[in-house]
Design a protein around this motif. Structure first.
Motif, PDB file in Angstrom:
ATOM      1  N   TRP A  39       0.826  -1.207   0.000  1.00 56.26           N
ATOM      2  CA  TRP A  39       0.000   0.000   0.000  1.00 56.26           C
ATOM      3  C   TRP A  39       0.864   1.262   0.000  1.00 56.26           C
ATOM      4  CZ3 TRP A  39      -4.754   0.490  -1.430  1.00 56.26           C
ATOM      5  CH2 TRP A  39      -5.651  -0.587  -1.286  1.00 56.26           C
ATOM      6  N   GLY A  40       1.922   1.210   0.794  1.00 58.24           N
ATOM      7  CA  GLY A  40       2.803   2.367   0.869  1.00 58.24           C
ATOM      8  C   GLY A  40       3.409   2.680  -0.486  1.00 58.24           C
ATOM      9  N   LEU A  41       3.881   1.621  -1.186  1.00 59.54           N
ATOM     10  CA  LEU A  41       4.527   1.859  -2.480  1.00 59.54           C
ATOM     11  C   LEU A  41       3.509   2.283  -3.532  1.00 59.54           C
ATOM     12  CD1 LEU A  41       7.203  -0.979  -2.518  1.00 59.54           C
ATOM     13  CD2 LEU A  41       7.494   1.457  -2.051  1.00 59.54           C
ATOM     14  N   VAL A  42       2.316   1.693  -3.484  1.00 54.47           N
ATOM     15  CA  VAL A  42       1.266   2.091  -4.433  1.00 54.47           C
ATOM     16  C   VAL A  42       0.929   3.574  -4.235  1.00 54.47           C
ATOM     17  CG1 VAL A  42      -1.179   1.833  -5.014  1.00 54.47           C
ATOM     18  CG2 VAL A  42       0.268  -0.198  -4.726  1.00 54.47           C
ATOM     19  N   ALA A  43       0.732   3.960  -2.953  1.00 55.15           N
ATOM     20  CA  ALA A  43       0.414   5.357  -2.659  1.00 55.15           C
ATOM     21  C   ALA A  43       1.534   6.267  -3.136  1.00 55.15           C
ATOM     22  CB  ALA A  43       0.178   5.538  -1.159  1.00 55.15           C
ATOM     23  N   ALA A  44       2.784   5.831  -2.922  1.00 54.75           N
ATOM     24  CA  ALA A  44       3.926   6.658  -3.326  1.00 54.75           C
ATOM     25  C   ALA A  44       3.974   6.793  -4.846  1.00 54.75           C
ATOM     26  CB  ALA A  44       5.222   6.044  -2.799  1.00 54.75           C
ATOM     27  N   ALA A  45       3.673   5.689  -5.558  1.00 53.58           N
ATOM     28  CA  ALA A  45       3.692   5.737  -7.030  1.00 53.58           C
ATOM     29  C   ALA A  45       2.638   6.716  -7.530  1.00 53.58           C
ATOM     30  CB  ALA A  45       3.450   4.337  -7.600  1.00 53.58           C
ATOM     31  N   VAL A  46       1.434   6.633  -6.933  1.00 50.61           N
ATOM     32  CA  VAL A  46       0.366   7.565  -7.322  1.00 50.61           C
ATOM     33  C   VAL A  46       0.810   8.993  -7.045  1.00 50.61           C
ATOM     34  CG1 VAL A  46      -1.980   8.331  -6.810  1.00 50.61           C
ATOM     35  CG2 VAL A  46      -1.462   5.883  -6.968  1.00 50.61           C
ATOM     36  N   VAL A  98       6.704  15.907   4.789  1.00 48.55           N
ATOM     37  CA  VAL A  98       7.644  16.231   5.863  1.00 48.55           C
ATOM     38  C   VAL A  98       6.998  15.980   7.220  1.00 48.55           C
ATOM     39  CG1 VAL A  98       8.822  18.130   7.002  1.00 48.55           C
ATOM     40  CG2 VAL A  98       9.010  17.865   4.542  1.00 48.55           C
ATOM     41  N   MET A  99       5.776  16.492   7.399  1.00 40.71           N
ATOM     42  CA  MET A  99       5.101  16.279   8.677  1.00 40.71           C
ATOM     43  C   MET A  99       4.786  14.787   8.864  1.00 40.71           C
ATOM     44  SD  MET A  99       5.289  19.068  10.142  1.00 40.71           S
ATOM     45  CE  MET A  99       4.373  18.767  11.645  1.00 40.71           C
ATOM     46  N   GLY A 100       4.556  14.094   7.742  1.00 42.32           N
ATOM     47  CA  GLY A 100       4.307  12.653   7.813  1.00 42.32           C
ATOM     48  C   GLY A 100       5.522  11.907   8.353  1.00 42.32           C
ATOM     49  N   VAL A 101       6.692  12.250   7.846  1.00 38.88           N
ATOM     50  CA  VAL A 101       7.922  11.614   8.345  1.00 38.88           C
ATOM     51  C   VAL A 101       8.111  11.953   9.827  1.00 38.88           C
ATOM     52  CG1 VAL A 101      10.441  11.561   8.155  1.00 38.88           C
ATOM     53  CG2 VAL A 101       9.048  11.592   6.093  1.00 38.88           C
ATOM     54  N   PHE A 102       7.822  13.204  10.167  1.00 40.23           N
ATOM     55  CA  PHE A 102       7.942  13.638  11.567  1.00 40.23           C
ATOM     56  C   PHE A 102       7.001  12.815  12.460  1.00 40.23           C
ATOM     57  CE2 PHE A 102       7.280  17.553  14.513  1.00 40.23           C
ATOM     58  CZ  PHE A 102       8.220  17.066  15.406  1.00 40.23           C
ATOM     59  N   ALA A 103       5.750  12.682  12.029  1.00 37.32           N
ATOM     60  CA  ALA A 103       4.779  11.926  12.823  1.00 37.32           C
ATOM     61  C   ALA A 103       5.158  10.445  12.873  1.00 37.32           C
ATOM     62  CB  ALA A 103       3.379  12.104  12.240  1.00 37.32           C
ATOM     63  N   MET A 104       5.653   9.930  11.741  1.00 35.00           N
ATOM     64  CA  MET A 104       6.075   8.529  11.706  1.00 35.00           C
ATOM     65  C   MET A 104       7.229   8.306  12.689  1.00 35.00           C
ATOM     66  SD  MET A 104       7.477   6.436   8.424  1.00 35.00           S
ATOM     67  CE  MET A 104       9.165   6.969   8.641  1.00 35.00           C
ATOM     68  N   SER A 105       8.137   9.273  12.757  1.00 36.04           N
ATOM     69  CA  SER A 105       9.270   9.134  13.674  1.00 36.04           C
ATOM     70  C   SER A 105       8.773   9.099  15.114  1.00 36.04           C
ATOM     71  CB  SER A 105      10.252  10.293  13.480  1.00 36.04           C
ATOM     72  OG  SER A 105       9.795  11.469  14.105  1.00 36.04           O
ATOM     73  N   ALA A 138      12.039   6.278   1.257  1.00 34.50           N
ATOM     74  CA  ALA A 138      13.230   5.643   1.834  1.00 34.50           C
ATOM     75  C   ALA A 138      13.110   5.545   3.350  1.00 34.50           C
ATOM     76  CB  ALA A 138      14.472   6.447   1.456  1.00 34.50           C
ATOM     77  N   ALA A 139      12.650   6.636   3.977  1.00 35.59           N
ATOM     78  CA  ALA A 139      12.508   6.624   5.434  1.00 35.59           C
ATOM     79  C   ALA A 139      11.477   5.590   5.866  1.00 35.59           C
ATOM     80  CB  ALA A 139      12.093   8.014   5.923  1.00 35.59           C
ATOM     81  N   PHE A 140      10.367   5.527   5.122  1.00 37.94           N
ATOM     82  CA  PHE A 140       9.322   4.557   5.440  1.00 37.94           C
ATOM     83  C   PHE A 140       9.861   3.132   5.356  1.00 37.94           C
ATOM     84  CE2 PHE A 140       6.181   1.767   3.219  1.00 37.94           C
ATOM     85  CZ  PHE A 140       5.420   1.428   4.340  1.00 37.94           C
ATOM     86  N   HIS A 170      -0.800   1.998  15.084  1.00 41.12           N
ATOM     87  CA  HIS A 170      -0.288   0.640  15.003  1.00 41.12           C
ATOM     88  C   HIS A 170       0.373   0.314  13.680  1.00 41.12           C
ATOM     89  CE1 HIS A 170      -1.704  -0.214  18.925  1.00 41.12           C
ATOM     90  NE2 HIS A 170      -2.932   0.152  18.609  1.00 41.12           N
ATOM     91  N   THR A 171       0.540   1.326  12.840  1.00 40.39           N
ATOM     92  CA  THR A 171       1.250   1.134  11.582  1.00 40.39           C
ATOM     93  C   THR A 171       2.192   2.316  11.390  1.00 40.39           C
ATOM     94  OG1 THR A 171      -0.505   2.311  10.443  1.00 40.39           O
ATOM     95  CG2 THR A 171      -0.636  -0.086  10.415  1.00 40.39           C
ATOM     96  N   LEU A 172       3.065   2.200  10.382  1.00 40.07           N
ATOM     97  CA  LEU A 172       3.918   3.337  10.042  1.00 40.07           C
ATOM     98  C   LEU A 172       3.199   4.283   9.090  1.00 40.07           C
ATOM     99  CD1 LEU A 172       7.316   1.516   9.560  1.00 40.07           C
ATOM    100  CD2 LEU A 172       6.747   3.135  11.360  1.00 40.07           C
ATOM    101  N   LEU A 173       2.297   3.712   8.270  1.00 34.47           N
ATOM    102  CA  LEU A 173       1.581   4.552   7.314  1.00 34.47           C
ATOM    103  C   LEU A 173       0.527   5.408   8.003  1.00 34.47           C
ATOM    104  CD1 LEU A 173       1.007   2.289   4.179  1.00 34.47           C
ATOM    105  CD2 LEU A 173       2.666   4.123   4.501  1.00 34.47           C
ATOM    106  N   GLY A 174       0.019   4.915   9.146  1.00 31.53           N
ATOM    107  CA  GLY A 174      -1.011   5.662   9.865  1.00 31.53           C
ATOM    108  C   GLY A 174      -0.641   7.116  10.103  1.00 31.53           C
TER     109      GLY A 174
END
Lengths: 345, 299
Positions: free
Chosen positions: A18-25, A47-54, A183-185, A269-273
């Motif tokens: 799902w992550g890669l599909v979303a990224a491709a889109v 950017v905020m997504g990476v921050f929240a994921m971290s 890459a970070a994901f 409970h996920t990284l994509l969340g």
């Protein structure tokens, strides 16, 4: 292989897919539909997504609620900004040093914080982050003080094999942010699915048991703290590139609150969340501010409805539905073990 | 660090008295707000982010009601905030008692967004300033040769009276005993036939009243603007942590401590002014994580 591990490995692979599909889109979207809104808001979301994921490496995976995550975001932003503005260090090296600097700061602060638990941990992270904020606004020669690092950050064109890419172009910057986000994901995904990642979840569920098994819960909490700090540093560095500067509010405590709410909205409970949460929060804010300056009123009302009715992050809600549907399909073993299967009979 | 300035200040009555009154009014206003936060947390287990917004509403309401009469404005504004608190608790917050702590934070954070914008709609985007009420436009009171504005004295007196009243309420009345018992073990209190929902609502109303009163008292001496609740919210959290979670006595000590650190610390360490209270909190957490009195709640 038991049912639950089989299920977990399905979820595992699904998240990457799902992550890669979303990224491709997301990568193709601005090529088909070149909108300024997308190119403006897109990098902010990422950017905020990476921050929240971290943050979620701590919050969701290790059960540590940090109220001071902005310190590492700010550290990344200021490190990159200062290096690019005042030295001859290149972009790639600056990014690496920004991540390293943030991780180092997290190591120092985390060393003290992981001694405490629950809300006491949260308040100590807040205290340290505000101390970092004080240093930032007082170290004027280095950081620009109240004004921040103004004057823009010079970004030289990047050579990619035969091509030269000018990152000043919004599209190029969007694609750069997107690739670094992916890459970070993927790196975070490898980490949380490793033995180390499993131990983090074990610490979250029961630190004492982890200790009985011979691992150091405090050491694991510290390692999660440092990893989260490093990823936050990457997010901060990208934010500095995006806005062309670093400002004290990157380090202020309100900046620590934002990723918490993104994680809660997207699911912990996920990284994509958290990325979904960032898209919702940043996207909604950007859309609402186009219509009214009273965006807080609208966003607040939406958040109130969200907490009262959903009470669980969007992806967590979705994953739960998907899982129970997969389990209900014929031929699949029931979720919840023997007891529920017996009940069904 | 500027120890020279500090020594100079300590040796002058004028400076000591002015920093002392400043410490007391900062500390006592902070105590009013933080004690409410601590009570709500101790009894209901809710960390109310919107507590600072209730303080803001208190200030704005008193600003609007002042044209009637200062006494009326003070009482009516604080009671008005209590009513707003009652509405928030009954309509929204009671639904998230069992939700994870973080969702309670998200809900009360949403209140901040909404209430700040409501304040913008009603009172405008800009700072408003109220000025000292007419009743207090009189010559200052002299302590030694140092003048203390009459209104500052009023804040100090009200703050101390409310602190004593709150202490009596919690230790000498049936309601106070139930509150303390509910903080300790709500299930047991419910099993004994006490309506815990009503107690929760009562505590939330009391907490809101205290925050509102803090705002009312602060209104003439601080600038009033949407978002003014933010900084006092953070400081209240610090007070609650320093004093020990859920402890009103601790909140009193913690609030005065912060008042003194801010008033005298800014003289001694002007470069660190914004960071001092956070350093204090870090020091307390690392050495006495259950608060300076060691009476904080375990979580």
């Amino acid at each position: 292989m038991t049912h639950s591990t089989a299920l977990r490995s399905i979820v595992r692979r699904t998240e990457v897919t799902w992550g890669l599909v979303a990224a491709a889109v997301a990568a193709v979207l601005p090529l088909i539909y070149p909108s300024t809104f997308l190119l403006n808001v897109g990098p902010q979301i990422l950017v905020m997504g990476v921050f929240a994921m971290s943050l979620n490496l701590m919050l969701g995976y290790t059960g540590m609620v940090s109220f001071g995550h902005a310190a590492y975001f700010g550290m990344g932003a200021y490190t990159l900004g200062i290096l690019m503005q005042k030295t001859a260090v290149g972009l790639a090296a600056s990014l690496v040093l920004a991540v390293a600097g943030a991780a180092l700061l997290a190591l120092v602060i985390g060393f003290f914080c992981v001694r405490l638990g629950t809300i006491y941990f949260s308040m100590l992270t807040l205290a340290f982050a505000q101390i970092v904020y004080t240093v930032v606004i007082r170290a004027t020669p280095l950081t620009g003080g109240d004004q921040g690092l103004i004057g823009g950050i010079p970004v030289p064109p990047v050579r990619l094999g035969p091509w030269t890419v000018a990152l000043r172009s919004p599209l190029a910057f969007y694609e750069l942010t997107l690739s670094l986000t992916v890459a970070a994901f993927l790196l975070a995904k490898v980490l949380v699915d490793s033995r180390w990642g499993l131990l983090l979840r074990a610490v979250r569920d029961n630190g004492d048991r982890v200790e009985f098994l011979g691992a150091s819960a405090r050491g694991l909490r510290l390692s999660a703290f440092v990893a989260a700090g490093g990823f936050a540093g990457l997010a901060g560095a990208l934010m500095a590139l995006y806005v062309g500067g670093a400002y004290p509010d990157f380090v202020y405590w309100t900046k620590s609150a934002e990723p918490i709410f993104m994680v809660l909205i997207g699911g912990m409970h996920t990284l994509l969340g958290p990325l979904v949460g960032a898209a919702v929060l940043v996207g909604l804010t950007a859309v609402i501010t186009q219509y009214t300056s009273l965006w807080g009123l609208v966003l607040g009302a939406i958040l109130v409805a969200f907490t009262l009715f959903l009470k669980v992050g969007l992806l967590d809600f979705g994953a739960e539905r998907w899982r129970s549907r997969a389990a209900a399909a014929p031929g699949n073993p029931p979720v919840g073990g023997v007891a529920r299967a017996r009940e069904a009979k | 660090m500027d120890l020279g300035a500090f020594a100079q200040c300590v040796s002058s009555t004028l400076c000591v008295v002015s920093q002392l009154t400043s410490a007391l009014i900062t500390g006592l206003i902070l105590f009013l707000v933080a004690s409410g936060l601590s009570l709500v947390f101790g009894v209901m287990g809710i960390l109310n982010f919107a507590h600072g917004s209730l303080y803001m509403l208190g200030a704005y309401l008193s600003f609007s009601l002042l044209r009637l009469n200062f006494g009326v404005a003070t009482v009516a504004a604080a009671l008005g905030v209590a009513v707003i608190g009652l509405l928030l608790e009954r309509v929204f917050i009671r639904h998230v008692y069992r939700a994870p702590l973080l969702y309670q934070l998200l809900l009360t954070y949403a209140f901040i967004l909404v209430l700040d914008d409501v304040a913008k709609l009603i009172w405008g985007y800009d700072f408003v300033s109220m000025g000292v009420p007419d009743a207090f436009r009189r010559p200052p009171i002299f302590i030694g040769r140092a003048p203390v504005p009459a209104y500052y004295m009023f804040i100090i007196v009200v703050g101390v009276v409310v602190a004593v009243g709150l202490w009596l309420l919690l230790t000498r009345t049936r309601f106070g005993r139930i509150i303390r018992a509910a903080a300790d073990n709500p299930t047991m209190v419910a099993a004994l036939g006490v309506n815990v929902a009503a107690v929760s609502a009562g505590v939330f109303v009391l907490g809101s009243f205290l925050a509102g009163l803090g705002g009312v008292l602060a209104a003439p001496v601080r600038s009033i603007f949407p978002g003014m609740g933010f900084s006092i919210l953070v400081e209240s959290f610090i007070v609650v942590v320093i004093g020990g979670l859920g402890s009103v006595a601790g909140a009193f000590v913690g609030a005065l401590l912060i008042g003194f650190v801010r008033a005298f610390g800014s003289v001694a360490f002007p470069a660190l002014e914004e960071g001092l209270v956070f350093m204090l909190m870090a020091a307390v957490l690392l050495t006495r994580p259950r608060g300076v009195l060691g009476v904080g709640k375990e979580l």
